[in-house]
Design a protein around this motif. Structure first.
Motif, PDB file in Angstrom:
ATOM      1  N   LYS A  28      18.001  49.957  63.401  1.00  0.00           N
ATOM      2  CA  LYS A  28      18.453  49.650  62.045  1.00  0.00           C
ATOM      3  C   LYS A  28      19.972  49.458  62.004  1.00  0.00           C
ATOM      4  O   LYS A  28      20.474  48.535  61.350  1.00  0.00           O
ATOM      5  CB  LYS A  28      18.029  50.772  61.090  1.00  0.00           C
ATOM      6  CG  LYS A  28      18.112  50.399  59.661  1.00  0.00           C
ATOM      7  CD  LYS A  28      17.149  49.261  59.371  1.00  0.00           C
ATOM      8  CE  LYS A  28      17.008  49.002  57.912  1.00  0.00           C
ATOM      9  NZ  LYS A  28      16.252  47.803  57.628  1.00  0.00           N
ATOM     10  N   ILE A  29      20.716  50.318  62.692  1.00  0.00           N
ATOM     11  CA  ILE A  29      22.173  50.177  62.743  1.00  0.00           C
ATOM     12  C   ILE A  29      22.548  48.836  63.362  1.00  0.00           C
ATOM     13  O   ILE A  29      23.425  48.125  62.859  1.00  0.00           O
ATOM     14  CB  ILE A  29      22.811  51.360  63.496  1.00  0.00           C
ATOM     15  CG1 ILE A  29      22.689  52.634  62.650  1.00  0.00           C
ATOM     16  CG2 ILE A  29      24.268  51.069  63.857  1.00  0.00           C
ATOM     17  CD1 ILE A  29      23.080  53.902  63.369  1.00  0.00           C
ATOM     18  N   LEU A  30      21.881  48.484  64.439  1.00  0.00           N
ATOM     19  CA  LEU A  30      22.139  47.204  65.105  1.00  0.00           C
ATOM     20  C   LEU A  30      21.869  46.039  64.146  1.00  0.00           C
ATOM     21  O   LEU A  30      22.691  45.121  64.021  1.00  0.00           O
ATOM     22  CB  LEU A  30      21.269  47.074  66.350  1.00  0.00           C
ATOM     23  CG  LEU A  30      21.295  45.735  67.080  1.00  0.00           C
ATOM     24  CD1 LEU A  30      22.685  45.446  67.633  1.00  0.00           C
ATOM     25  CD2 LEU A  30      20.258  45.725  68.179  1.00  0.00           C
ATOM     26  N   GLU A  31      20.733  46.083  63.457  1.00  0.00           N
ATOM     27  CA  GLU A  31      20.385  45.012  62.507  1.00  0.00           C
ATOM     28  C   GLU A  31      21.421  44.889  61.398  1.00  0.00           C
ATOM     29  O   GLU A  31      21.855  43.778  61.061  1.00  0.00           O
ATOM     30  CB  GLU A  31      19.012  45.285  61.888  1.00  0.00           C
ATOM     31  CG  GLU A  31      17.859  45.116  62.833  1.00  0.00           C
ATOM     32  CD  GLU A  31      16.539  45.570  62.226  1.00  0.00           C
ATOM     33  OE1 GLU A  31      16.505  45.939  61.034  1.00  0.00           O
ATOM     34  OE2 GLU A  31      15.533  45.553  62.953  1.00  0.00           O
ATOM     35  N   ILE A  32      21.814  46.011  60.833  1.00  0.00           N
ATOM     36  CA  ILE A  32      22.785  45.990  59.736  1.00  0.00           C
ATOM     37  C   ILE A  32      24.146  45.503  60.225  1.00  0.00           C
ATOM     38  O   ILE A  32      24.801  44.684  59.568  1.00  0.00           O
ATOM     39  CB  ILE A  32      22.898  47.375  59.075  1.00  0.00           C
ATOM     40  CG1 ILE A  32      21.578  47.712  58.367  1.00  0.00           C
ATOM     41  CG2 ILE A  32      24.069  47.428  58.105  1.00  0.00           C
ATOM     42  CD1 ILE A  32      21.478  49.151  57.907  1.00  0.00           C
ATOM     43  N   ARG A  33      24.561  46.006  61.392  1.00  0.00           N
ATOM     44  CA  ARG A  33      25.854  45.579  61.950  1.00  0.00           C
ATOM     45  C   ARG A  33      25.885  44.071  62.127  1.00  0.00           C
ATOM     46  O   ARG A  33      26.834  43.396  61.708  1.00  0.00           O
ATOM     47  CB  ARG A  33      26.111  46.277  63.291  1.00  0.00           C
ATOM     48  CG  ARG A  33      27.407  45.817  63.955  1.00  0.00           C
ATOM     49  CD  ARG A  33      27.672  46.505  65.273  1.00  0.00           C
ATOM     50  NE  ARG A  33      26.704  46.253  66.309  1.00  0.00           N
ATOM     51  CZ  ARG A  33      26.633  45.109  67.034  1.00  0.00           C
ATOM     52  NH1 ARG A  33      27.470  44.120  66.792  1.00  0.00           N
ATOM     53  NH2 ARG A  33      25.724  44.975  67.974  1.00  0.00           N
ATOM     54  N   LYS A  34      24.826  43.529  62.715  1.00  0.00           N
ATOM     55  CA  LYS A  34      24.775  42.079  62.944  1.00  0.00           C
ATOM     56  C   LYS A  34      24.687  41.306  61.639  1.00  0.00           C
ATOM     57  O   LYS A  34      25.296  40.241  61.508  1.00  0.00           O
ATOM     58  CB  LYS A  34      23.611  41.738  63.875  1.00  0.00           C
ATOM     59  CG  LYS A  34      23.892  42.135  65.308  1.00  0.00           C
ATOM     60  CD  LYS A  34      22.829  41.623  66.245  1.00  0.00           C
ATOM     61  CE  LYS A  34      23.249  41.882  67.684  1.00  0.00           C
ATOM     62  NZ  LYS A  34      22.322  41.247  68.621  1.00  0.00           N
ATOM     63  N   SER A  35      23.942  41.829  60.673  1.00  0.00           N
ATOM     64  CA  SER A  35      23.825  41.122  59.388  1.00  0.00           C
ATOM     65  C   SER A  35      25.165  41.059  58.654  1.00  0.00           C
ATOM     66  O   SER A  35      25.406  40.144  57.871  1.00  0.00           O
ATOM     67  CB  SER A  35      22.765  41.776  58.502  1.00  0.00           C
ATOM     68  OG  SER A  35      23.231  42.985  57.954  1.00  0.00           O
TER      69      SER A  35
END
Length: 59
Positions: A28-35
């Motif tokens: 989730k952190i990875l997804e949010i960071r990239k978004s």
């Protein structure tokens, strides 16, 4: 099943849940960071967490 084995099995189960939750959180952190268009280095600056920690969390 003896009481000891039951507790060991339950502890193993709880540890597995923790691992699954940490993997989900990291994803989730990875997804949010990239978004947000952030690099890991930018997230390091914003979060005051070192780069290796971010890398481990997102792995």
């Amino acid at each position: 099943m003896s009481e000891l084995n039951r507790y060991q099995t339950f502890d193993d189960f709880l540890n597995l849940i923790k691992i699954i939750n940490m993997n989900s959180i990291g994803t989730k952190i990875l997804e949010i960071r990239k978004s947000k268009g952030l690099t890991q280095e930018e997230l390091v600056e914003l979060s005051k967490v070192n780069l290796r920690t971010i890398q481990r969390i997102e792995k």
